[in-house]
Scaffold this motif. Structure first.
Motif, PDB file in Angstrom:
ATOM      1  N   ALA A   1     -20.335 -37.555 -59.401  1.00  0.00           N
ATOM      2  CA  ALA A   1     -20.175 -37.766 -57.959  1.00  0.00           C
ATOM      3  C   ALA A   1     -21.469 -38.330 -57.396  1.00  0.00           C
ATOM      4  O   ALA A   1     -22.556 -38.081 -57.942  1.00  0.00           O
TER       5      ALA A   1
ATOM      6  N   ILE B   1     -18.712 -40.746 -50.114  1.00  0.00           N
ATOM      7  CA  ILE B   1     -18.789 -39.898 -51.292  1.00  0.00           C
ATOM      8  C   ILE B   1     -17.842 -40.517 -52.311  1.00  0.00           C
ATOM      9  O   ILE B   1     -16.688 -40.831 -52.006  1.00  0.00           O
TER      10      ILE B   1
ATOM     11  N   PRO C   1     -23.019 -34.689 -52.442  1.00  0.00           N
ATOM     12  CA  PRO C   1     -21.856 -33.995 -53.004  1.00  0.00           C
ATOM     13  C   PRO C   1     -22.243 -32.834 -53.907  1.00  0.00           C
ATOM     14  O   PRO C   1     -23.309 -32.820 -54.525  1.00  0.00           O
TER      15      PRO C   1
ATOM     16  N   ILE D   1     -14.779 -31.510 -54.231  1.00  0.00           N
ATOM     17  CA  ILE D   1     -16.165 -31.844 -53.922  1.00  0.00           C
ATOM     18  C   ILE D   1     -16.453 -31.443 -52.482  1.00  0.00           C
ATOM     19  O   ILE D   1     -15.672 -31.744 -51.573  1.00  0.00           O
TER      20      ILE D   1
ATOM     21  N   PHE E   1     -19.451 -31.664 -49.347  1.00  0.00           N
ATOM     22  CA  PHE E   1     -20.546 -32.557 -48.989  1.00  0.00           C
ATOM     23  C   PHE E   1     -20.897 -32.378 -47.520  1.00  0.00           C
ATOM     24  O   PHE E   1     -20.220 -31.642 -46.785  1.00  0.00           O
TER      25      PHE E   1
END
Length: 443
Positions: free
Chosen positions: A357, A368, A390, A399, A401
């Motif tokens: 990521a 992202i 992330p 994920i 973030f």
């Protein structure tokens, strides 16, 4: 493998980099896979309120049921059927099920449970049934703990249900460390905080006396690395989450150290250090001096290990703009893996080892994204004024973030998104928040 488990497993396997499939009920046949236009039809499940087997358990049973429902529906893969649609009500915890009553409301999974409380200890047990196959999906399980741990007990039930249906490890019984922020942008106060994955049970680990950045959990979840400006310039500290005691990393006092992260062994620490005007990547093992891994007249930062500890992905501007590179864990010639338009940064290796990521800035927007470890199959999951930093859920499926809104009054907050780019949502926090880092599953 039951058909119920096969359906969800097929969805999860194809969601990230292919057209998404969805479970649906045919008019005159069994459940089947249908190709949709990138939309997953959530799997409908019935979750009657858990039975209270002791008088003290009544309120706990309702709360635990609510958390299990929120965990499962929050994935975007499941849809809870309202209780007023039930043909029959569950009044006792028994292994017998009248499947026809649940088929009548199109439930594909049924979860039943019971809660008892004795002397301040809660016991939770549950069963999961595949309605279509008319069979239990695994054996019944039970979990016990104190009243203070009731949310963890609920998350453990959710993890077990999720795992049995999807074939993947769950991620609900985990925590997130982050930076809690208050005040105006030009005088922002920041302190470390930790919470359940869903935003509950927030606890503060540091005060707001000095700027803190980039907390990172150890592989065992008991320690956190972070960067502090307590001395006036960035230095790395390690904090014990249980005792909230901390120590400063033994690195040269005149160096600026930042972007720390643990190796999978939990002992080795990789970080960036600016020494004599040059920023490179170093490792530190207890009892030894820091070891330099890169040596270039560029900025090397944001290192992250592969799950097997054999490689490190990092950010470098050696090509003229920030890009992603991979090198052996012991150092050596790095290879560039990012080749799209824009600037790349903050790479993080997936716990599964198959994806990386990253943050991407291009054409005035932040994203992202994820890519294969060789840089192929790049996929952007989000786009906004500012998305960055992330962190992976323990099972590599979600994920989290930081997203910051635009304008003078813009505030950062925590968001999560499925690795397929679906199910984008904000994670509730008491104040503005940034720099999340997901823990492993709790023991």
């Amino acid at each position: 493998m039951t058909l119920l488990r096969f359906l969800i497993a097929a969805i999860l396997a194809t969601a990230a980099f292919a057209q998404v499939t969805a479970p649906a009920r045919a008019q005159d046949g069994p459940l089947r896979i249908e190709i949709t236009e990138g939309v997953i039809e959530p799997l409908p499940f019935a979750l009657p309120t858990f039975i209270a087997e002791t008088p003290e358990a009544q309120s706990w049973a309702q709360r635990i049921t609510d958390v299990v429902a929120a965990d499962l529906t929050g994935t975007g893969l499941f849809r809870r059927i309202p209780s007023d649609a039930f043909v029959t009500q569950v009044t006792e915890f028994t292994p017998s099920v009248t499947y026809a009553n649940w088929k009548a409301i199109n439930a594909q999974a049924l979860i039943t449970g019971a809660v008892s409380v004795t002397g301040g200890q809660i016991n939770v047990k549950f069963r999961l049934f595949d309605v279509f196959s008319e069979a239990p999906l695994g054996e019944g399980l039970q979990f016990g703990g104190t009243e203070q741990s009731w949310r963890r007990l609920a998350h453990k039930v959710s993890d077990a249900v999720y795992s049995r249906i999807t074939g993947e490890t769950g991620y609900f019984d985990s925590r997130v460390v982050f930076v809690s922020e208050q005040g105006p942008k030009n005088a922002r106060q920041k302190r470390l905080a930790v919470m359940d994955y869903d935003g509950a049970n927030v606890q503060y680990l540091t005060d707001s006396g000095s700027l803190v950045l980039a907390p990172r959990f150890s592989p065992t979840g008991d320690r956190v690395l972070y960067t502090s400006y307590e001395t006036g310039f960035p230095q790395i500290y390690e904090l014990n989450v249980g005792s909230v005691s901390r120590t400063q990393l033994p690195v040269p006092a005149e160096s600026m150290t930042f972007a720390p992260r643990y190796a999978p062994d939990g002992r080795t620490i990789v970080f960036s250090a600016a020494i004599n005007g040059n920023t490179d990547i170093y490792t530190l093992v207890p009892g030894a001096a820091p070891r330099q891994l890169t040596n270039a007249p560029s900025i090397e930062t944001a290192p992250s290990y592969s799950p097997d500890g054999s490689q490190i992905v990092f950010e470098s501007d050696r090509s003229g703009s920030p890009q992603l590179y991979v090198m052996p864990a012991g150092g050596g010639e790095p290879r560039r893996i990012s080749f799209g338009e824009g600037r790349y940064g903050t790479p993080v290796w997936s716990p599964r080892g198959d994806l990386i990521a990253f943050t991407k800035q291009n054409a005035g927007r932040f994203h992202i994204g994820v890519m294969r470890t060789d840089g192929s199959e790049e996929r952007l999951l989000t786009a906004s004024f500012l998305d960055e930093g992330p962190t992976w859920a323990p099972n590599g499926r979600v994920i989290m973030f930081t997203r910051e809104s635009a304008g003078a009054g813009g505030q950062p907050g925590l968001f999560s998104v499925d690795v397929s780019g679906r199910n984008l949502k904000q994670v509730p926090t008491p104040n503005a928040a940034s720099d999340p880092a997901w823990s492993p599953l709790l023991p």
